[in-house]
Design a protein around this motif. Sequence first.
Motif, PDB file in Angstrom:
ATOM      1  N   PHE A 186      36.105 -14.908 -73.176  1.00  0.00           N
ATOM      2  CA  PHE A 186      36.391 -14.009 -74.296  1.00  0.00           C
ATOM      3  C   PHE A 186      37.702 -13.267 -74.066  1.00  0.00           C
ATOM      4  N   PHE A 187      37.916 -12.774 -72.850  1.00  0.00           N
ATOM      5  CA  PHE A 187      39.149 -12.051 -72.535  1.00  0.00           C
ATOM      6  C   PHE A 187      40.370 -12.976 -72.567  1.00  0.00           C
ATOM      7  N   LYS A 188      40.208 -14.204 -72.125  1.00  0.00           N
ATOM      8  CA  LYS A 188      41.316 -15.159 -72.148  1.00  0.00           C
ATOM      9  C   LYS A 188      41.798 -15.421 -73.568  1.00  0.00           C
ATOM     10  N   LEU A 189      40.860 -15.385 -74.507  1.00  0.00           N
ATOM     11  CA  LEU A 189      41.192 -15.664 -75.909  1.00  0.00           C
ATOM     12  C   LEU A 189      41.677 -14.427 -76.668  1.00  0.00           C
ATOM     13  N   ASN A 190      41.608 -13.266 -76.016  1.00  0.00           N
ATOM     14  CA  ASN A 190      41.964 -12.020 -76.708  1.00  0.00           C
ATOM     15  C   ASN A 190      42.905 -11.151 -75.875  1.00  0.00           C
ATOM     16  N   GLN A 191      43.991 -11.769 -75.416  1.00  0.00           N
ATOM     17  CA  GLN A 191      44.951 -11.039 -74.598  1.00  0.00           C
ATOM     18  C   GLN A 191      46.018 -10.336 -75.433  1.00  0.00           C
ATOM     19  N   ASN A 192      45.913 -10.450 -76.764  1.00  0.00           N
ATOM     20  CA  ASN A 192      46.880  -9.797 -77.654  1.00  0.00           C
ATOM     21  C   ASN A 192      46.373  -8.459 -78.179  1.00  0.00           C
ATOM     22  N   ILE A 193      45.215  -8.012 -77.684  1.00  0.00           N
ATOM     23  CA  ILE A 193      44.694  -6.701 -78.063  1.00  0.00           C
ATOM     24  C   ILE A 193      44.453  -5.878 -76.796  1.00  0.00           C
ATOM     25  N   GLU A 194      44.236  -4.573 -76.981  1.00  0.00           N
ATOM     26  CA  GLU A 194      43.884  -3.716 -75.849  1.00  0.00           C
ATOM     27  C   GLU A 194      42.352  -3.654 -75.741  1.00  0.00           C
ATOM     28  N   ILE A 195      41.849  -3.730 -74.516  1.00  0.00           N
ATOM     29  CA  ILE A 195      40.403  -3.709 -74.305  1.00  0.00           C
ATOM     30  C   ILE A 195      40.052  -2.619 -73.302  1.00  0.00           C
ATOM     31  N   VAL A 196      39.158  -1.731 -73.708  1.00  0.00           N
ATOM     32  CA  VAL A 196      38.628  -0.701 -72.818  1.00  0.00           C
ATOM     33  C   VAL A 196      37.237  -1.165 -72.395  1.00  0.00           C
ATOM     34  N   LEU A 197      37.062  -1.413 -71.102  1.00  0.00           N
ATOM     35  CA  LEU A 197      35.804  -1.955 -70.588  1.00  0.00           C
ATOM     36  C   LEU A 197      35.113  -0.915 -69.716  1.00  0.00           C
ATOM     37  N   ASP A 198      34.004  -0.407 -70.214  1.00  0.00           N
ATOM     38  CA  ASP A 198      33.218   0.602 -69.505  1.00  0.00           C
ATOM     39  C   ASP A 198      32.194  -0.106 -68.614  1.00  0.00           C
ATOM     40  N   GLU A 199      32.352   0.025 -67.307  1.00  0.00           N
ATOM     41  CA  GLU A 199      31.456  -0.624 -66.358  1.00  0.00           C
ATOM     42  C   GLU A 199      30.603   0.408 -65.599  1.00  0.00           C
ATOM     43  N   ALA A 200      30.086   1.364 -66.332  1.00  0.00           N
ATOM     44  CA  ALA A 200      29.309   2.450 -65.723  1.00  0.00           C
ATOM     45  C   ALA A 200      28.097   1.946 -64.951  1.00  0.00           C
ATOM     46  N   PHE A 201      27.522   0.816 -65.383  1.00  0.00           N
ATOM     47  CA  PHE A 201      26.298   0.307 -64.756  1.00  0.00           C
ATOM     48  C   PHE A 201      26.531  -0.980 -63.968  1.00  0.00           C
ATOM     49  N   ILE A 202      27.775  -1.274 -63.655  1.00  0.00           N
ATOM     50  CA  ILE A 202      28.119  -2.565 -63.045  1.00  0.00           C
ATOM     51  C   ILE A 202      27.495  -2.753 -61.659  1.00  0.00           C
ATOM     52  N   ASP A 203      27.257  -1.673 -60.927  1.00  0.00           N
ATOM     53  CA  ASP A 203      26.722  -1.802 -59.573  1.00  0.00           C
ATOM     54  C   ASP A 203      25.256  -2.215 -59.545  1.00  0.00           C
ATOM     55  N   PHE A 204      24.596  -2.217 -60.703  1.00  0.00           N
ATOM     56  CA  PHE A 204      23.215  -2.682 -60.775  1.00  0.00           C
ATOM     57  C   PHE A 204      23.141  -4.183 -61.055  1.00  0.00           C
ATOM     58  N   VAL A 205      24.302  -4.806 -61.274  1.00  0.00           N
ATOM     59  CA  VAL A 205      24.354  -6.224 -61.647  1.00  0.00           C
ATOM     60  C   VAL A 205      24.602  -7.083 -60.415  1.00  0.00           C
TER      61      VAL A 205
END
Length: 326
Positions: A154-173
Amino acid sequence: MDSNSFVHGGIKDENFLDFSISVNPIKIDWIDNVIRKEDIFRYTYVDWIEDKFQKIFGESVIVAGATEAFHIIGYHILNDACVIIPRPNYSEYFKVAQFSAKEIKTPWYFVNKTLDLNVIDHEIKLASKKFKKIVLILGNPNNPTGIYKDLEEFFKLNQNIEIVLDEAFIDFVENPKDYENFDNVLLIRTFTKFFGIPGIRVGYVKTKKYQKIFKKYRMSWAIGGMGYTFLNTLLKNIKTVNSFKDRSISFIKEQKEKFKDFIYTKSDTNYFLVDVSDIDNFLNFCHGRKIHVRDARNFGLNLVRIGLKDEKSNEKLLNTLRKWRG
């Protein structure tokens, strides 16, 4: 969403078992040292610890939790942008988008109990016809569903926009992907959830493009004495974190298995959704038993969200759910 929709978990009455918050129920061994050694008798500038922090966490900017990061984003990065916030999502995103965005799009992407990225792609295509600046705000894992998505393609196909990615819960994954190589992705991470310390506001952002903005507008001592002491203690004990993560994930998986007959959709983190049919009566039913859960209707879902606690507390909630269903 209107301003009345910006609500969060938590309950004032300390006599309740609070399942409305989604923080780690397990505490790392050294966390009590943070409380005992809190440095409240001097200014604790975040700059003093940042070099040491970056040696472990890489190029980053320390902030007073995700909240400070999002307020800086709202005032200084979303200016005149079309902001896309797929729903359901964390309510604070919608709040900060109102600070300076030109237009806010909120497509519903929770379809058939999963998150449909095609919905976002469609919204981006529509927005690109009208706006030069597009900012997408995502939580991964998603709040409130707990779903974690592999976003690489998804990110590879959308490199022409700005993306804010909130990974608040990433350590549970388990085995999460790393997206630091995408220049258009601004990563937000916090220690609040994983270390079970909602009273300490400390996190960090990773972004090359907007690094100067965060350093310019963050408050120099916003993390406070306790946040500063937490980071110092964390860095000294960094070798203990991986084993703590393994223990936490193992415990959460074990506890979620007990709730498998109630979980609405597969969650990859420490919270999950439950369909109780009649939310108002269920909340009253729980309150009568000194239990509080999160009403997910402000997310647009006719469900409740449950954040796991210790084993004994979880058992009490499980018995309450069984009695409710009869």
